[in-house]
Design an enzyme around this catalytic site. Sequence first.
Site, PDB file in Angstrom:
ATOM      1  N   CYS A   1       9.009  10.956  11.435  1.00 37.81           N
ATOM      2  CA  CYS A   1       7.651  10.561  11.095  1.00 37.81           C
ATOM      3  C   CYS A   1       6.886  10.262  12.387  1.00 37.81           C
ATOM      4  O   CYS A   1       7.471   9.833  13.378  1.00 37.81           O
ATOM      5  CB  CYS A   1       7.571   9.328  10.214  1.00 37.81           C
ATOM      6  SG  CYS A   1       8.371   9.532   8.641  1.00 37.81           S
TER       7      CYS A   1
ATOM      8  N   ARG B   1       7.766  15.518  14.929  1.00 40.08           N
ATOM      9  CA  ARG B   1       8.530  14.345  14.482  1.00 40.08           C
ATOM     10  C   ARG B   1       8.774  14.357  12.981  1.00 40.08           C
ATOM     11  O   ARG B   1       9.525  13.534  12.451  1.00 40.08           O
ATOM     12  CB  ARG B   1       7.782  13.063  14.855  1.00 40.08           C
ATOM     13  CG  ARG B   1       7.593  12.884  16.342  1.00 40.08           C
ATOM     14  CD  ARG B   1       6.845  11.596  16.610  1.00 40.08           C
ATOM     15  NE  ARG B   1       7.617  10.440  16.234  1.00 40.08           N
ATOM     16  CZ  ARG B   1       8.487   9.816  17.006  1.00 40.08           C
ATOM     17  NH1 ARG B   1       8.683  10.244  18.221  1.00 40.08           N
ATOM     18  NH2 ARG B   1       9.150   8.766  16.565  1.00 40.08           N
TER      19      ARG B   1
ATOM     20  N   TRP C   1       8.494  12.725   7.597  1.00 42.31           N
ATOM     21  CA  TRP C   1       9.807  13.336   7.377  1.00 42.31           C
ATOM     22  C   TRP C   1      10.446  12.474   6.307  1.00 42.31           C
ATOM     23  O   TRP C   1      10.770  11.308   6.546  1.00 42.31           O
ATOM     24  CB  TRP C   1      10.635  13.328   8.666  1.00 42.31           C
ATOM     25  CG  TRP C   1      11.902  14.113   8.551  1.00 42.31           C
ATOM     26  CD1 TRP C   1      12.071  15.448   8.780  1.00 42.31           C
ATOM     27  CD2 TRP C   1      13.197  13.614   8.188  1.00 42.31           C
ATOM     28  NE1 TRP C   1      13.384  15.801   8.574  1.00 42.31           N
ATOM     29  CE2 TRP C   1      14.084  14.710   8.203  1.00 42.31           C
ATOM     30  CE3 TRP C   1      13.687  12.359   7.841  1.00 42.31           C
ATOM     31  CZ2 TRP C   1      15.439  14.584   7.892  1.00 42.31           C
ATOM     32  CZ3 TRP C   1      15.032  12.228   7.529  1.00 42.31           C
ATOM     33  CH2 TRP C   1      15.896  13.335   7.562  1.00 42.31           C
TER      34      TRP C   1
ATOM     35  N   ASN D   1       6.388   4.331  10.212  1.00 44.40           N
ATOM     36  CA  ASN D   1       7.472   5.179  10.705  1.00 44.40           C
ATOM     37  C   ASN D   1       8.705   4.302  10.698  1.00 44.40           C
ATOM     38  O   ASN D   1       8.674   3.195  11.222  1.00 44.40           O
ATOM     39  CB  ASN D   1       7.110   5.639  12.131  1.00 44.40           C
ATOM     40  CG  ASN D   1       8.276   6.257  12.874  1.00 44.40           C
ATOM     41  OD1 ASN D   1       9.210   6.751  12.273  1.00 44.40           O
ATOM     42  ND2 ASN D   1       8.204   6.228  14.187  1.00 44.40           N
ATOM     43  N   GLY D   2       9.786   4.756  10.056  1.00 42.82           N
ATOM     44  CA  GLY D   2      10.988   3.933  10.020  1.00 42.82           C
ATOM     45  C   GLY D   2      11.414   3.666   8.597  1.00 42.82           C
ATOM     46  O   GLY D   2      11.066   4.409   7.683  1.00 42.82           O
TER      47      GLY D   2
ATOM     48  N   GLU E   1      27.445  24.091  20.942  1.00 44.11           N
ATOM     49  CA  GLU E   1      26.006  24.065  21.180  1.00 44.11           C
ATOM     50  C   GLU E   1      25.359  25.403  20.785  1.00 44.11           C
ATOM     51  O   GLU E   1      24.295  25.430  20.151  1.00 44.11           O
ATOM     52  CB  GLU E   1      25.739  23.726  22.660  1.00 44.11           C
ATOM     53  CG  GLU E   1      24.298  23.785  23.104  1.00 44.11           C
ATOM     54  CD  GLU E   1      23.360  22.834  22.360  1.00 44.11           C
ATOM     55  OE1 GLU E   1      23.826  21.992  21.583  1.00 44.11           O
ATOM     56  OE2 GLU E   1      22.140  22.964  22.545  1.00 44.11           O
TER      57      GLU E   1
ATOM     58  N   LYS F   1      22.434  25.902  17.784  1.00 39.57           N
ATOM     59  CA  LYS F   1      21.119  26.532  17.969  1.00 39.57           C
ATOM     60  C   LYS F   1      20.876  27.570  16.874  1.00 39.57           C
ATOM     61  O   LYS F   1      19.797  27.666  16.320  1.00 39.57           O
ATOM     62  CB  LYS F   1      21.011  27.230  19.335  1.00 39.57           C
ATOM     63  CG  LYS F   1      21.043  26.388  20.578  1.00 39.57           C
ATOM     64  CD  LYS F   1      19.969  25.356  20.706  1.00 39.57           C
ATOM     65  CE  LYS F   1      20.381  24.050  20.107  1.00 39.57           C
ATOM     66  NZ  LYS F   1      19.963  22.849  20.772  1.00 39.57           N
TER      67      LYS F   1
ATOM     68  N   GLU G   1      20.242  25.885  13.521  1.00 40.01           N
ATOM     69  CA  GLU G   1      19.018  25.098  13.374  1.00 40.01           C
ATOM     70  C   GLU G   1      17.741  25.919  13.439  1.00 40.01           C
ATOM     71  O   GLU G   1      16.813  25.637  12.697  1.00 40.01           O
ATOM     72  CB  GLU G   1      19.086  23.921  14.349  1.00 40.01           C
ATOM     73  CG  GLU G   1      18.223  23.853  15.507  1.00 40.01           C
ATOM     74  CD  GLU G   1      18.379  22.550  16.299  1.00 40.01           C
ATOM     75  OE1 GLU G   1      18.954  22.627  17.383  1.00 40.01           O
ATOM     76  OE2 GLU G   1      17.909  21.493  15.860  1.00 40.01           O
TER      77      GLU G   1
ATOM     78  N   HIS H   1      44.883  28.809  13.103  1.00 39.71           N
ATOM     79  CA  HIS H   1      45.307  27.711  12.227  1.00 39.71           C
ATOM     80  C   HIS H   1      44.475  27.642  10.959  1.00 39.71           C
ATOM     81  O   HIS H   1      44.469  26.623  10.280  1.00 39.71           O
ATOM     82  CB  HIS H   1      45.271  26.385  13.001  1.00 39.71           C
ATOM     83  CG  HIS H   1      46.202  26.403  14.181  1.00 39.71           C
ATOM     84  ND1 HIS H   1      47.556  26.191  14.070  1.00 39.71           N
ATOM     85  CD2 HIS H   1      45.969  26.686  15.484  1.00 39.71           C
ATOM     86  CE1 HIS H   1      48.115  26.323  15.265  1.00 39.71           C
ATOM     87  NE2 HIS H   1      47.166  26.621  16.143  1.00 39.71           N
TER      88      HIS H   1
ATOM     89  N   LYS I   1      12.279  15.947  15.389  1.00 43.12           N
ATOM     90  CA  LYS I   1      12.718  15.903  16.783  1.00 43.12           C
ATOM     91  C   LYS I   1      13.580  14.674  17.083  1.00 43.12           C
ATOM     92  O   LYS I   1      14.628  14.787  17.699  1.00 43.12           O
ATOM     93  CB  LYS I   1      11.496  15.934  17.701  1.00 43.12           C
ATOM     94  CG  LYS I   1      11.827  15.935  19.182  1.00 43.12           C
ATOM     95  CD  LYS I   1      12.397  17.265  19.609  1.00 43.12           C
ATOM     96  CE  LYS I   1      12.770  17.312  21.078  1.00 43.12           C
ATOM     97  NZ  LYS I   1      13.712  18.411  21.334  1.00 43.12           N
TER      98      LYS I   1
END
Length: 606
Positions: free
Chosen positions: A2, A27, A72, A98-99, A479, A483, A486, A502, A601
């Site tokens: 947010c 955000r 968000w 926000n929060g 990593e 990418k 996402e 395995h 983000k």
Amino acid sequence: MCGIYAYLGPRNGIKIALDGLKRIEYRGYDSAGIGAVIDGKIECYKDVGKITALEHAIGSLSSNNVIAHTRWATHGKVTKENAHPHLDENQSVAVVLNGIIENFQPLKEKLASEGIKFKSETDAEVLPHLIAKLYEGDLLKAVREALVLIHGSYAIGCIHKDHPEELIVAANGCPLVIGVGVGETFVASDSNALIHHTREVIFLSDGELAKITPEGVEIYDATMAQISKKTEQLLHSVEEVSKGAYEHFTLKEIFEQPQTVRNAMLSRFFEEYGTVALDGLNLNVNDLLEMQRVLIVACGTSWHAGYVTSYMLEDLARIPTQVEVSSEFRYKNPIVPEGTFVIAISQSGETADTIAAVREIKAKGAKVLAICNVQGSTLAREADGCLFLRAGAEIGVCSTKAFTSQLVVLSLFSLLMARMRHMSKLEGQQYLHALQKLPEQIQSVLEAAPLIEKIAKKYSKYSDFFFLGRRYMFPTALEGALKLKEIAYVNANGYPAGEMKHGPIALINETCPTVALCADKVTYDKLISNLMEAKARHGKIIAIVHEGAKGIEEVADDVIYVPDTYDEFAPIITTVATQLFAYYMAKDRGADIDKPRNLAKSVTVE
Ligand code: M6R
């Protein structure tokens, strides 16, 4: 998660706030809303989707006192009703938050039992109702009294219909920055959204409130004592927060890496002694020598940087190193023996789980070094020392340049530790020399972008991938896979190649290609054997390999050569190729690259 933007001043704050929201849209981008005091009333507009949808709904409205929000979703679905601002029943007070308000349920039940009808499913809506209930003519006092009743981490903005020249903001555990202009004031969740208007900023600390009026900004601490806080100067440039000629911020940030990696090293080399000087460590020689064990906490991409570092610190400095995902670590009742030194890695410095892990560790008495990109962030402030990445603002939700800068800074730290122990001066100088070559080596990977794009297009219809590597290439594989997940929304598994037998090799067939990260020379031959096993099961292989490697063309269907370096630094170079691969895959699949679905983000909630 947010974002908040607010404005008080003589200009049309609606236009300014909409522009501000676009700059912090990374955000959260489920829905957005704006609230303004106009002619003794609160006007409120909200919409689901991107800021542009809201912009069309608002039209040509004008106000000098505005709060705005991009969401968000945490509590409640993505709907217009759940978008912020939220208002009290009489539409006197509007709040953006926000929060998370952790105790919203009992507060909501109590307010409902008093006859208040809630319009949304959000936790945030309790706040305007509480403020309206406590309001007796003094808005700051009512906000403060309401905040005493709530538990959680938040940043808020609040306006009242009878206070056209007053904006109240507060922060506790979520970032909020006040931009002090000439005769006007701006508020944002991120200083990058202020730089177009002013460089003079005040970062609110936990528990602080501010009353903003045309006369200026008054800051109060949690006890409501007025305090004086100096303004700080923002250092980054306007260009850093613009896309320039690039189609996406993500691509711009990938291409910035020769420079950002250079910045991460700038004036930190001590070549004559084959070591480095790290301003910001805030540790004395004894602290560094007494370090017996390192514990690294981080999330997401930063965790992958920590994983690479765990190999490096053990290899180069022979310091036992453990790396933990913050969200798991915080609930482990961790054992932090004497001599443990903690490194917390976070691009934003606002990741809730990493901050919680750090607080837990500090309570146990250990020293914490932060590796951060954002000036003034919570982590940078709370850690004992902080090494900044100097990567400039990273706007793309998918972390790219921050990762390679994290690896550079952590390589410097590992080198320092190694030189303080057993590494010779000559060896130290050789490592420094290899680091110095990185910017131009990254540049040569970037020049291979057309080839990588061609390969990405060839594979863009595949929906399952493995990313395999061994030793330094294992976290690099994690990593690379992240990418692809996402930004291209493609299922990708990062795996240590030796583990395939395995179980996961059962998934390999002609529809599941492997991106093989082959630039770890110690394990190169072993990895080739693992790739043979995948090939024998009709798996396609895309290899990213150091120049001069032998035998890869017989195994791989497609090969991307990258410059050779020490194994320790190979993740930096290889990652640039995996970033480009994910970017071009995403582009070919038509994904929203800078703002991937469901993400934000900074993950400022648990
Ligand atoms: O700001 P941080 O480095 O603490 O963020 C951690 C993760 O949320 C972040 O790296 C996330 O995984 C990125 N979207 C990955 O590209």
